[in-house]
Design a protein around this motif. Sequence first.
Motif, PDB file in Angstrom:
ATOM      1  N   LEU A   1       0.837  -1.200   0.000  1.00  0.00           N
ATOM      2  CA  LEU A   1       0.000   0.000   0.000  1.00  0.00           C
ATOM      3  C   LEU A   1       0.872   1.250   0.000  1.00  0.00           C
ATOM      4  O   LEU A   1       1.906   1.283   0.665  1.00  0.00           O
ATOM      5  N   SER A   2       0.431   2.249  -0.720  1.00  0.00           N
ATOM      6  CA  SER A   2       1.123   3.539  -0.713  1.00  0.00           C
ATOM      7  C   SER A   2       0.693   4.311   0.535  1.00  0.00           C
ATOM      8  O   SER A   2      -0.282   3.957   1.204  1.00  0.00           O
ATOM      9  N   VAL A   3       1.392   5.392   0.828  1.00  0.00           N
ATOM     10  CA  VAL A   3       1.035   6.258   1.953  1.00  0.00           C
ATOM     11  C   VAL A   3      -0.367   6.823   1.733  1.00  0.00           C
ATOM     12  O   VAL A   3      -1.172   6.885   2.674  1.00  0.00           O
ATOM     13  N   LYS A   4      -0.676   7.178   0.500  1.00  0.00           N
ATOM     14  CA  LYS A   4      -2.007   7.712   0.173  1.00  0.00           C
ATOM     15  C   LYS A   4      -3.098   6.661   0.438  1.00  0.00           C
ATOM     16  O   LYS A   4      -4.153   6.980   0.985  1.00  0.00           O
ATOM     17  N   GLU A   5      -2.837   5.414   0.064  1.00  0.00           N
ATOM     18  CA  GLU A   5      -3.822   4.342   0.292  1.00  0.00           C
ATOM     19  C   GLU A   5      -3.992   4.062   1.784  1.00  0.00           C
ATOM     20  O   GLU A   5      -5.101   3.807   2.247  1.00  0.00           O
ATOM     21  N   MET A   6      -2.912   4.137   2.549  1.00  0.00           N
ATOM     22  CA  MET A   6      -3.017   3.951   4.000  1.00  0.00           C
ATOM     23  C   MET A   6      -3.854   5.076   4.617  1.00  0.00           C
ATOM     24  O   MET A   6      -4.653   4.830   5.518  1.00  0.00           O
ATOM     25  N   ARG A   7      -3.676   6.273   4.110  1.00  0.00           N
ATOM     26  CA  ARG A   7      -4.471   7.416   4.578  1.00  0.00           C
ATOM     27  C   ARG A   7      -5.950   7.184   4.269  1.00  0.00           C
ATOM     28  O   ARG A   7      -6.819   7.478   5.097  1.00  0.00           O
ATOM     29  N   LYS A   8      -6.252   6.647   3.100  1.00  0.00           N
ATOM     30  CA  LYS A   8      -7.641   6.350   2.734  1.00  0.00           C
ATOM     31  C   LYS A   8      -8.231   5.273   3.648  1.00  0.00           C
ATOM     32  O   LYS A   8      -9.408   5.338   3.996  1.00  0.00           O
ATOM     33  N   CYS A   9      -7.409   4.307   4.046  1.00  0.00           N
ATOM     34  CA  CYS A   9      -7.877   3.282   4.995  1.00  0.00           C
ATOM     35  C   CYS A   9      -8.233   3.918   6.337  1.00  0.00           C
ATOM     36  O   CYS A   9      -9.229   3.549   6.955  1.00  0.00           O
ATOM     37  N   ARG A  10      -7.444   4.878   6.789  1.00  0.00           N
ATOM     38  CA  ARG A  10      -7.755   5.584   8.039  1.00  0.00           C
ATOM     39  C   ARG A  10      -9.082   6.319   7.927  1.00  0.00           C
ATOM     40  O   ARG A  10      -9.882   6.326   8.861  1.00  0.00           O
ATOM     41  N   LYS A  11      -9.316   6.928   6.761  1.00  0.00           N
ATOM     42  CA  LYS A  11     -10.583   7.623   6.541  1.00  0.00           C
ATOM     43  C   LYS A  11     -11.767   6.652   6.546  1.00  0.00           C
ATOM     44  O   LYS A  11     -12.846   6.983   7.060  1.00  0.00           O
ATOM     45  N   LEU A  12     -11.559   5.470   5.991  1.00  0.00           N
ATOM     46  CA  LEU A  12     -12.632   4.461   6.008  1.00  0.00           C
ATOM     47  C   LEU A  12     -12.966   4.075   7.442  1.00  0.00           C
ATOM     48  O   LEU A  12     -14.135   3.911   7.787  1.00  0.00           O
ATOM     49  N   ALA A  13     -11.949   3.937   8.279  1.00  0.00           N
ATOM     50  CA  ALA A  13     -12.182   3.576   9.679  1.00  0.00           C
ATOM     51  C   ALA A  13     -13.032   4.634  10.383  1.00  0.00           C
ATOM     52  O   ALA A  13     -13.915   4.298  11.174  1.00  0.00           O
ATOM     53  N   LYS A  14     -12.796   5.887  10.071  1.00  0.00           N
ATOM     54  CA  LYS A  14     -13.573   6.964  10.698  1.00  0.00           C
ATOM     55  C   LYS A  14     -15.032   6.961  10.243  1.00  0.00           C
ATOM     56  O   LYS A  14     -15.908   7.388  10.977  1.00  0.00           O
ATOM     57  N   LYS A  15     -15.277   6.459   9.026  1.00  0.00           N
ATOM     58  CA  LYS A  15     -16.646   6.432   8.508  1.00  0.00           C
ATOM     59  C   LYS A  15     -17.496   5.339   9.155  1.00  0.00           C
ATOM     60  O   LYS A  15     -18.717   5.384   9.082  1.00  0.00           O
TER      61      LYS A  15
END
Length: 190
Positions: A174-188
Amino acid sequence: MKVVVLNGSPRREGVVSQMVGHVVRNLPAECRVEAFFVHGLHVKPCTGCMRCRTLGRCVLPEDDGHRVAAQLREADAFVVGSPCYWGGMSGELKVLFDRCVYAMMGERENGMPVPLHKGKRAVLVASCNTIWPFNVLFRQTGGVFRALREILKWSGCKVVGKLAKGGCRKCGELSVKEMRKCRKLAKKIC
């Protein structure tokens, strides 16, 4: 809040497992997580007898399908991930959902479905070897999302986020950007 995680990848260190792992690690501390690595489960395929619709339980001999169904019933939210196989979810994940249909939706006497998870949230992740943007244009990861949305829609769940990664054969991290998107999914989820 109880979050049930269904990892439909056969690879514990694969891209789907990485995405699911990042989502789970970023869930709020008050979330209780029940995670299932579907490839490691023993689930006999559904025989289509339809008796679960009237009994509210599967009549097949006890296996991991029964255990997962019990956890699905108690869930407040879902994280579901799958690699793309022929434009759809992994076969093992599909077999699991087939066996757990009675824990996801009921049925009225006239045959109309009754959602059992009305208002619950879900996030989805998918991966495939087809490179971006062709994974989207050729409906590879989109096929995974379409199939999962169908199951979750009739169950009453709202899909609040998704993440797809194409080109996994060449880039299995995973790229740093994709890891950031995973964090956003967790918040949702919450």
